[in-house]
Design a protein around this motif. Structure first.
Motif, short mmCIF file in Angstrom:
data_model
loop_
_atom_site.label_atom_id
_atom_site.label_comp_id
_atom_site.label_asym_id
_atom_site.label_seq_id
_atom_site.Cartn_x
_atom_site.Cartn_y
_atom_site.Cartn_z
N UNK A 12 -13.61 5.64 14.69
CA UNK A 12 -13.78 5.62 12.97
C UNK A 12 -13.97 4.61 12.39
N UNK A 13 -14.74 4.58 11.25
CA UNK A 13 -15.00 3.38 10.40
C UNK A 13 -13.90 2.64 10.08
N UNK A 14 -12.79 3.37 9.47
CA UNK A 14 -11.57 3.07 8.93
C UNK A 14 -10.34 3.72 9.68
N UNK A 15 -9.18 3.05 9.84
CA UNK A 15 -8.08 3.84 10.31
C UNK A 15 -6.91 3.18 9.26
N UNK A 16 -6.23 4.47 8.87
CA UNK A 16 -4.84 4.18 8.27
C UNK A 16 -3.86 4.73 8.79
N UNK A 17 -2.74 3.92 9.22
CA UNK A 17 -1.40 4.54 9.95
C UNK A 17 -0.24 4.35 9.01
N UNK A 18 0.49 5.13 8.72
CA UNK A 18 1.66 4.96 7.91
C UNK A 18 3.00 5.38 8.78
N UNK A 19 4.10 4.42 8.35
CA UNK A 19 5.34 4.96 9.14
C UNK A 19 6.43 4.10 8.18
N UNK A 20 7.83 4.58 8.66
CA UNK A 20 8.71 4.00 8.05
C UNK A 20 8.76 2.20 8.21
N UNK A 21 9.95 1.64 7.50
CA UNK A 21 9.63 0.28 7.43
C UNK A 21 10.20 -0.18 8.85
N UNK A 22 11.23 0.47 9.32
CA UNK A 22 11.84 0.07 10.78
C UNK A 22 10.99 -0.14 11.85
N UNK A 23 9.86 0.61 11.61
CA UNK A 23 8.89 0.47 12.75
C UNK A 23 8.44 -0.76 13.28
N UNK A 24 8.31 -1.76 12.28
CA UNK A 24 8.02 -3.26 12.27
C UNK A 24 8.91 -3.80 13.24
N UNK A 43 -11.59 -4.08 15.29
CA UNK A 43 -10.99 -3.84 13.73
C UNK A 43 -10.68 -5.04 13.28
N UNK A 44 -10.55 -5.35 12.01
CA UNK A 44 -10.09 -6.20 11.30
C UNK A 44 -8.84 -5.58 10.86
N UNK A 45 -7.73 -6.19 10.41
CA UNK A 45 -6.55 -5.53 10.23
C UNK A 45 -5.57 -6.08 9.09
N UNK A 46 -4.91 -5.16 8.38
CA UNK A 46 -3.98 -5.75 7.36
C UNK A 46 -2.71 -4.74 7.60
N UNK A 47 -1.48 -5.21 7.22
CA UNK A 47 -0.26 -4.52 7.39
C UNK A 47 0.39 -4.50 6.11
N UNK A 73 -13.68 -6.95 5.77
CA UNK A 73 -13.04 -8.03 6.33
C UNK A 73 -11.70 -8.28 6.10
N UNK A 74 -10.95 -7.29 6.75
CA UNK A 74 -9.38 -7.21 6.50
C UNK A 74 -8.77 -8.61 6.94
N UNK A 75 -7.50 -8.91 6.39
CA UNK A 75 -6.63 -10.05 6.89
C UNK A 75 -5.36 -9.77 6.27
N UNK A 76 -4.34 -10.37 6.81
CA UNK A 76 -3.07 -10.34 6.05
C UNK A 76 -2.96 -10.53 4.74
N UNK A 77 -2.45 -9.76 3.92
CA UNK A 77 -2.38 -9.87 2.39
C UNK A 77 -3.75 -9.42 1.68
N UNK A 78 -4.56 -8.92 2.47
CA UNK A 78 -5.74 -8.31 1.97
C UNK A 78 -5.54 -7.38 0.73
N UNK A 79 -4.55 -6.43 0.86
CA UNK A 79 -4.51 -5.33 -0.19
C UNK A 79 -3.34 -5.81 -1.15
N UNK A 80 -2.92 -6.92 -0.86
CA UNK A 80 -1.72 -7.25 -2.10
C UNK A 80 -2.60 -7.06 -3.31
N UNK A 81 -3.53 -7.51 -3.89
CA UNK A 81 -4.19 -7.69 -5.03
C UNK A 81 -4.52 -6.37 -5.55
N UNK A 82 -4.98 -5.63 -4.55
CA UNK A 82 -5.38 -4.13 -4.68
C UNK A 82 -4.20 -3.27 -5.23
N UNK A 83 -2.99 -3.59 -4.56
CA UNK A 83 -1.95 -2.79 -4.85
C UNK A 83 -1.38 -2.95 -6.27
N UNK A 84 -1.43 -4.46 -6.54
CA UNK A 84 -0.89 -4.94 -7.74
C UNK A 84 -1.89 -4.27 -8.92
#
Length: 234
Positions: A12-24, A43-47, A73-84
Protein backbone atom coordinates in the motif's frame (compact mmCIF):
# COMPACT_ATOMS: atom_id res chain seq x y z
CA UNK A 1 4.94 -7.66 12.59
CA UNK A 2 1.79 -8.92 10.87
CA UNK A 3 1.09 -5.43 9.58
CA UNK A 4 4.64 -5.12 8.24
CA UNK A 5 4.18 -8.44 6.48
CA UNK A 6 0.87 -7.19 5.09
CA UNK A 7 2.63 -4.08 3.75
CA UNK A 8 5.30 -6.27 2.14
CA UNK A 9 2.70 -8.34 0.29
CA UNK A 10 0.08 -5.72 -0.61
CA UNK A 11 2.46 -2.75 -1.04
CA UNK A 12 0.00 0.00 0.00
CA UNK A 13 1.02 3.61 -0.46
CA UNK A 14 0.31 4.41 3.21
CA UNK A 15 0.12 2.31 6.36
CA UNK A 16 -1.51 3.34 9.65
CA UNK A 17 -1.13 1.11 12.72
CA UNK A 18 -2.71 1.90 16.11
CA UNK A 19 -2.14 0.28 19.50
CA UNK A 20 -2.09 0.96 23.23
CA UNK A 21 0.81 3.04 24.60
CA UNK A 22 2.34 0.02 26.32
CA UNK A 23 3.22 -1.52 22.96
CA UNK A 24 6.17 0.89 22.78
CA UNK A 25 7.75 -1.00 25.67
CA UNK A 26 6.70 -4.52 24.72
CA UNK A 27 9.28 -6.99 26.03
CA UNK A 28 9.52 -8.62 22.60
CA UNK A 29 10.27 -5.30 20.92
CA UNK A 30 7.37 -5.66 18.49
CA UNK A 31 6.96 -1.88 18.08
CA UNK A 32 10.56 -1.16 17.13
CA UNK A 33 10.77 -4.31 15.01
CA UNK A 34 7.72 -3.24 13.01
CA UNK A 35 9.20 0.24 12.42
CA UNK A 36 12.48 -1.27 11.28
CA UNK A 37 10.70 -3.66 8.91
CA UNK A 38 8.72 -0.83 7.32
CA UNK A 39 11.87 1.24 6.87
CA UNK A 40 13.55 -1.70 5.12
CA UNK A 41 10.55 -1.91 2.78
CA UNK A 42 11.22 1.64 1.66
CA UNK A 43 8.65 3.46 3.76
CA UNK A 44 9.33 6.66 5.63
CA UNK A 45 7.92 6.44 9.16
CA UNK A 46 6.66 8.56 12.05
CA UNK A 47 5.38 7.25 15.38
CA UNK A 48 3.04 9.91 16.79
CA UNK A 49 1.25 9.74 20.12
CA UNK A 50 -2.38 10.73 19.55
CA UNK A 51 -4.49 11.98 22.48
CA UNK A 52 -8.18 11.70 21.72
CA UNK A 53 -9.35 14.53 23.99
CA UNK A 54 -7.00 16.96 22.21
CA UNK A 55 -8.70 16.52 18.83
CA UNK A 56 -12.37 16.39 19.82
CA UNK A 57 -12.92 12.82 20.98
CA UNK A 58 -14.88 13.02 24.28
CA UNK A 59 -12.56 10.49 25.87
CA UNK A 60 -9.03 10.38 27.30
CA UNK A 61 -7.86 7.74 24.85
CA UNK A 62 -4.10 7.89 24.28
CA UNK A 63 -2.73 5.66 21.55
CA UNK A 64 0.59 4.92 19.87
CA UNK A 65 0.53 5.09 16.08
CA UNK A 66 2.97 3.91 13.46
CA UNK A 67 2.41 5.80 10.22
CA UNK A 68 4.35 4.79 7.13
CA UNK A 69 4.30 6.23 3.61
CA UNK A 70 5.92 5.59 0.26
CA UNK A 71 5.13 9.10 -1.01
CA UNK A 72 5.16 11.40 2.04
CA UNK A 73 8.60 12.28 3.49
CA UNK A 74 7.72 11.27 7.05
CA UNK A 75 10.13 11.57 9.98
CA UNK A 76 9.93 11.65 13.76
CA UNK A 77 7.75 14.60 14.74
CA UNK A 78 6.20 14.97 11.27
CA UNK A 79 2.64 14.80 12.63
CA UNK A 80 3.17 17.11 15.61
CA UNK A 81 2.10 20.29 13.83
CA UNK A 82 -0.77 18.55 12.02
CA UNK A 83 -2.21 17.27 15.28
CA UNK A 84 -1.82 20.66 16.93
CA UNK A 85 -3.70 22.23 14.01
CA UNK A 86 -6.68 19.98 14.79
CA UNK A 87 -6.78 20.89 18.47
CA UNK A 88 -10.22 21.67 19.92
CA UNK A 89 -11.37 22.30 23.47
CA UNK A 90 -12.04 19.13 25.43
CA UNK A 91 -15.47 17.65 24.86
CA UNK A 92 -17.28 16.08 27.79
CA UNK A 93 -19.53 13.12 28.49
CA UNK A 94 -22.37 15.67 28.63
CA UNK A 95 -21.47 16.88 25.10
CA UNK A 96 -21.64 13.32 23.77
CA UNK A 97 -24.50 11.78 25.71
CA UNK A 98 -26.83 14.34 27.28
CA UNK A 99 -29.70 13.58 24.89
CA UNK A 100 -29.46 9.85 25.77
CA UNK A 101 -30.07 10.32 29.51
CA UNK A 102 -33.57 8.84 29.64
CA UNK A 103 -33.90 7.33 26.20
CA UNK A 104 -36.50 4.54 26.01
CA UNK A 105 -34.94 1.11 25.65
CA UNK A 106 -36.38 0.14 22.27
CA UNK A 107 -33.01 -0.85 20.84
CA UNK A 108 -30.51 -3.36 22.32
CA UNK A 109 -27.98 -0.52 22.06
CA UNK A 110 -29.92 1.39 24.72
CA UNK A 111 -30.65 -1.43 27.18
CA UNK A 112 -29.07 -0.95 30.60
CA UNK A 113 -26.97 -3.66 32.23
CA UNK A 114 -28.68 -5.23 35.24
CA UNK A 115 -26.65 -4.73 38.40
CA UNK A 116 -26.36 -7.38 41.09
CA UNK A 117 -27.50 -6.58 44.61
CA UNK A 118 -23.98 -5.91 45.85
CA UNK A 119 -23.22 -3.77 42.79
CA UNK A 120 -26.30 -1.68 43.50
CA UNK A 121 -25.06 -1.14 47.05
CA UNK A 122 -21.69 0.03 45.74
CA UNK A 123 -23.34 2.37 43.24
CA UNK A 124 -25.66 3.79 45.91
CA UNK A 125 -22.71 4.44 48.23
CA UNK A 126 -20.82 6.32 45.50
CA UNK A 127 -23.79 8.53 44.63
CA UNK A 128 -24.76 9.18 48.24
CA UNK A 129 -21.18 10.14 49.10
CA UNK A 130 -20.40 12.08 45.92
CA UNK A 131 -17.59 9.64 45.12
CA UNK A 132 -16.11 8.90 41.71
CA UNK A 133 -13.90 5.99 42.77
CA UNK A 134 -14.99 3.19 45.07
CA UNK A 135 -12.74 2.83 48.16
CA UNK A 136 -10.80 -0.43 48.38
CA UNK A 137 -12.72 -1.54 51.47
CA UNK A 138 -15.91 -1.85 49.38
CA UNK A 139 -14.31 -3.73 46.49
CA UNK A 140 -14.24 -7.54 46.11
CA UNK A 141 -11.12 -9.28 47.35
CA UNK A 142 -9.71 -9.73 43.82
CA UNK A 143 -9.46 -5.94 43.54
CA UNK A 144 -8.66 -5.31 47.21
CA UNK A 145 -6.23 -7.91 48.50
CA UNK A 146 -4.38 -9.20 45.44
CA UNK A 147 -1.84 -7.53 43.19
CA UNK A 148 -3.29 -6.65 39.81
CA UNK A 149 -2.12 -4.41 37.00
CA UNK A 150 -5.40 -2.65 36.22
CA UNK A 151 -6.56 -0.46 39.11
CA UNK A 152 -8.99 1.82 37.23
CA UNK A 153 -12.13 -0.08 38.19
CA UNK A 154 -15.38 0.68 40.03
CA UNK A 155 -15.18 4.26 38.84
CA UNK A 156 -17.73 6.85 37.83
CA UNK A 157 -17.44 9.17 34.85
CA UNK A 158 -17.48 12.95 35.22
CA UNK A 159 -20.37 14.68 33.47
CA UNK A 160 -18.39 17.74 32.42
CA UNK A 161 -15.09 16.06 31.54
CA UNK A 162 -14.02 13.60 28.84
CA UNK A 163 -14.62 9.94 29.62
CA UNK A 164 -11.82 7.61 30.59
CA UNK A 165 -10.75 5.10 27.95
CA UNK A 166 -13.66 3.01 26.71
CA UNK A 167 -12.77 -0.69 26.61
CA UNK A 168 -14.64 -3.90 25.85
CA UNK A 169 -15.55 -4.09 29.55
CA UNK A 170 -17.79 -1.03 29.62
CA UNK A 171 -20.90 -3.08 30.42
CA UNK A 172 -19.46 -4.07 33.81
CA UNK A 173 -18.61 -1.56 36.55
CA UNK A 174 -15.83 -3.81 37.87
CA UNK A 175 -13.91 -3.63 34.59
CA UNK A 176 -13.28 0.10 34.41
CA UNK A 177 -14.61 3.59 35.12
CA UNK A 178 -17.92 3.09 33.36
CA UNK A 179 -20.51 4.18 35.90
CA UNK A 180 -22.79 6.89 34.48
CA UNK A 181 -22.23 10.34 36.05
CA UNK A 182 -25.92 11.03 36.74
CA UNK A 183 -27.70 7.67 36.64
CA UNK A 184 -27.14 4.70 38.93
CA UNK A 185 -26.03 2.35 36.16
CA UNK A 186 -23.13 1.73 33.80
CA UNK A 187 -23.18 3.34 30.37
CA UNK A 188 -25.14 1.72 27.56
CA UNK A 189 -23.64 0.53 24.24
CA UNK A 190 -25.17 3.62 22.60
CA UNK A 191 -23.44 5.94 25.05
CA UNK A 192 -20.15 4.06 24.68
CA UNK A 193 -20.42 4.37 20.90
CA UNK A 194 -20.96 8.12 21.19
CA UNK A 195 -17.87 8.39 23.42
CA UNK A 196 -15.95 6.43 20.76
CA UNK A 197 -17.10 9.02 18.18
CA UNK A 198 -19.43 6.70 16.28
CA UNK A 199 -22.28 8.58 14.57
CA UNK A 200 -25.79 7.36 15.37
CA UNK A 201 -26.31 6.20 11.78
CA UNK A 202 -23.51 3.61 12.10
CA UNK A 203 -25.05 0.13 11.94
CA UNK A 204 -23.51 -2.42 14.31
CA UNK A 205 -25.92 -5.11 13.08
CA UNK A 206 -27.80 -7.49 15.34
CA UNK A 207 -25.47 -8.51 18.17
CA UNK A 208 -25.53 -9.94 21.63
CA UNK A 209 -24.54 -7.34 24.20
CA UNK A 210 -21.03 -8.78 24.41
CA UNK A 211 -20.73 -8.38 20.66
CA UNK A 212 -21.55 -4.68 20.88
CA UNK A 213 -19.02 -4.28 23.68
CA UNK A 214 -16.28 -5.98 21.68
CA UNK A 215 -16.92 -4.01 18.50
CA UNK A 216 -17.20 -0.64 20.24
CA UNK A 217 -14.46 -1.08 22.82
CA UNK A 218 -11.86 -2.37 20.35
CA UNK A 219 -12.54 0.32 17.75
CA UNK A 220 -10.28 3.23 16.92
CA UNK A 221 -12.38 6.41 17.25
CA UNK A 222 -12.96 7.68 13.72
CA UNK A 223 -11.72 11.15 14.66
CA UNK A 224 -8.34 9.74 15.68
CA UNK A 225 -7.93 7.89 12.39
CA UNK A 226 -9.12 10.98 10.52
CA UNK A 227 -6.57 13.21 12.23
CA UNK A 228 -3.75 11.04 10.95
CA UNK A 229 -5.15 10.09 7.54
CA UNK A 230 -6.03 13.67 6.64
CA UNK A 231 -2.39 14.70 6.70
CA UNK A 232 -1.45 11.77 4.44
CA UNK A 233 -4.10 12.77 1.90
CA UNK A 234 -3.09 16.43 1.65
Amino acid sequence: MKMARFAEIVEPEHVIIENVLGVRHDKNGVFDTTVEALLKLGYSVDTPLVKGEMIGVPQRRHRAFIVASKTKPLHQGYFDSALKAQYVRERSVRWACEDLLDLEQHSPMDVESKLSGVSKERVDWMFENGAYDLPDRFRPSCHRDKDHTYKSVYGRLYWDKPAWTITTGFLVMGQGRFLHPLRRRVITPHEAARLQFFPDFFDFGVQKRGGYAKMIGNAVPAKMAYAVALELLR
